[in-house]
Motif scaffolding. Structure first.
Motif, short mmCIF file in Angstrom:
data_model
loop_
_atom_site.label_atom_id
_atom_site.label_comp_id
_atom_site.label_asym_id
_atom_site.label_seq_id
_atom_site.Cartn_x
_atom_site.Cartn_y
_atom_site.Cartn_z
N VAL A 198 21.40 81.57 57.95
CA VAL A 198 21.43 81.79 58.94
C VAL A 198 19.70 81.75 59.69
N GLU A 199 18.59 81.82 59.29
CA GLU A 199 17.50 81.64 59.89
C GLU A 199 17.25 80.08 59.63
N ALA A 200 18.08 79.27 59.41
CA ALA A 200 17.87 77.79 59.10
C ALA A 200 18.43 77.98 60.98
N LEU A 201 19.43 78.68 60.90
CA LEU A 201 20.08 78.29 62.24
C LEU A 201 19.54 78.57 63.92
N ARG A 202 18.39 79.51 63.71
CA ARG A 202 18.34 79.93 64.63
C ARG A 202 16.65 79.44 64.84
N VAL A 203 16.04 78.53 63.76
CA VAL A 203 15.24 77.13 63.98
C VAL A 203 15.34 76.38 64.98
N TYR A 204 16.40 76.46 64.53
CA TYR A 204 17.37 74.97 65.17
C TYR A 204 17.57 75.75 66.85
N HIS A 205 18.22 76.95 67.04
CA HIS A 205 18.23 77.31 68.52
C HIS A 205 16.73 77.42 69.29
N LEU A 206 16.51 78.04 68.38
CA LEU A 206 14.81 77.93 68.97
C LEU A 206 13.75 76.37 69.56
N LEU A 207 14.08 75.89 68.60
CA LEU A 207 13.84 74.62 68.88
C LEU A 207 15.08 73.41 70.39
N GLN A 208 16.43 74.15 70.30
CA GLN A 208 17.00 73.34 71.54
C GLN A 208 16.21 74.51 72.96
N SER A 209 16.62 75.79 72.81
CA SER A 209 16.12 76.45 74.11
C SER A 209 15.18 75.73 74.97
N ARG A 210 13.88 76.03 73.77
CA ARG A 210 12.34 75.50 74.17
C ARG A 210 12.41 73.85 75.22
N SER A 222 15.08 72.70 76.17
CA SER A 222 15.79 72.33 77.12
C SER A 222 15.24 72.77 78.37
N GLU A 223 14.17 74.58 78.29
CA GLU A 223 13.81 74.75 79.68
C GLU A 223 11.91 74.47 79.95
N GLU A 224 11.85 73.58 78.14
CA GLU A 224 10.21 72.89 78.72
C GLU A 224 10.06 71.40 79.46
N LEU A 225 11.38 70.82 78.73
CA LEU A 225 11.63 69.40 78.91
C LEU A 225 12.58 68.96 79.47
N GLY A 226 13.79 69.97 79.47
CA GLY A 226 14.95 68.82 79.74
C GLY A 226 15.58 68.61 79.07
N LEU A 227 15.60 68.51 78.15
CA LEU A 227 15.77 67.60 76.57
C LEU A 227 16.76 68.21 75.59
N ALA A 228 17.34 67.84 74.75
CA ALA A 228 18.48 67.82 73.60
C ALA A 228 17.66 67.81 73.16
N PRO A 229 17.78 68.29 71.33
CA PRO A 229 17.61 67.78 69.96
C PRO A 229 17.95 66.36 69.98
N SER A 230 17.30 65.97 69.59
CA SER A 230 17.71 64.31 68.50
C SER A 230 18.84 64.22 67.83
N PRO A 231 19.36 63.69 67.57
CA PRO A 231 21.32 63.26 67.02
C PRO A 231 20.76 63.34 65.37
N GLN A 232 19.84 62.96 65.14
CA GLN A 232 19.51 63.73 63.39
C GLN A 232 19.16 64.51 63.08
N VAL A 233 18.41 66.09 64.14
CA VAL A 233 18.35 67.32 63.76
C VAL A 233 20.09 67.90 63.79
N MET A 234 20.92 66.84 65.68
CA MET A 234 21.85 67.95 65.32
C MET A 234 22.51 67.42 64.29
#
Length: 256
Positions: free
Chosen positions: A218-230, A232-244
């Motif tokens: 669960v904590e690992a997935l929270r780190v992913y969603h934190l990155l995804q949010s950052r 998206s909100e700051e740069l208008g980007l999505a995580p890389s295919p490798q991270v997804m």
């Protein structure tokens, strides 16, 4: 004589005290020569660092004065004559200068050498030796590069290069820790690194893997969603295919 640039600029004498020139221009002059240790540094490059595009008409003579002041500083710290410093340490060359320092004498060259040795050990399949060498390389940092020195455009380019190399070595070191099953040991440090580098996807991925391997899915997935949010909100980007793909591999056990 020992030199430091991986943190505060400093020169060490035989009494093991650390000294730095008092004037900012002399600090910049010495710093740039150390960043390019054992290599030719043109007078024009030094002038660009010190004055940018607003170089005074007397820049050539003023630079020579700064070089002379740095030589006197080194002579005082080292307990040697200015003449010897001129001949053996801070040497005049046609159109510029070079500062001579052996690998053990300058923390930057020691860092680069240990990182090279670590990569060589990894290429030979010795993961533990590679991990130790990379860790020893990183231990040479005592803060941000030249954190007590003003940065002109030339120093700034070099500082960014070194900090990027530091990040690459840090990433590789933690990758080896995970490969060796040290996931429990690195979670705290990786969490700090992620906060310091909020858009660095590879560090987030390393933390996700460490948490997942430690049974904290669960904590690992929270780190992913934190990155995804950052992103998206700051740069208008999505995580890389490798991270997804890493996220998907963490989700897979619950999908079975």
């Amino acid at each position: 004589m020992e030199f430091r640039v991986l943190g505060s600029l400093g020169v060490s004498s035989e009494d093991h005290e650390w000294y730095v020139p008092s004037a900012p221009k002399q600090q910049q002059t010495l710093a740039l020569l150390l960043l390019q240790a054992n290599r030719f540094v043109s007078a024009s490059s030094l002038s660009r660092e010190l004055w940018g595009d607003a170089q005074p008409k007397t820049s050539g003579a003023t630079l020579q004065a700064y070089i002379a002041q740095v030589r006197r500083f080194l002579a005082k710290v080292y307990g040697e004559s200015v003449e010897r410093i001129m001949k053996e340490v801070l040497v005049t060359e046609s159109g510029g200068y070079s500062l001579r320092a052996g690998i053990p004498d300058l923390d930057l060259t020691s860092f680069e050498e240990r990182a090279r040795e670590g990569r060589a050990a990894l290429a030979e399949g010795d993961v533990e030796a590679a991990r130790v060498l990379l860790k020893r390389a990183l231990e040479l940092f005592h803060g941000c590069v030249l954190e007590n020195v003003p940065h002109g455009s030339v120093i700034e380019v070099q500082v960014r290069r070194i900090e990027q190399l530091r990040l690459a070595v840090t990433e590789q070191c933690y990758e080896l820790n995970l490969r060796m099953g040290r996931h429990h040991e690195v979670i705290g440090a990786l969490s700090e690194i992620v906060e310091e580098n909020p858009f660095h996807e590879n560090f987030h991925a390393l933390l996700m893997r460490a948490l997942h391997q430690s049974g904290q899915r669960v904590e690992a997935l929270r780190v992913y969603h934190l990155l995804q949010s950052r992103l998206s909100e700051e740069l208008g980007l999505a995580p890389s295919p490798q991270v997804m793909a890493l996220r998907q591999s963490i989700l897979e056990p619950s999908a079975r």
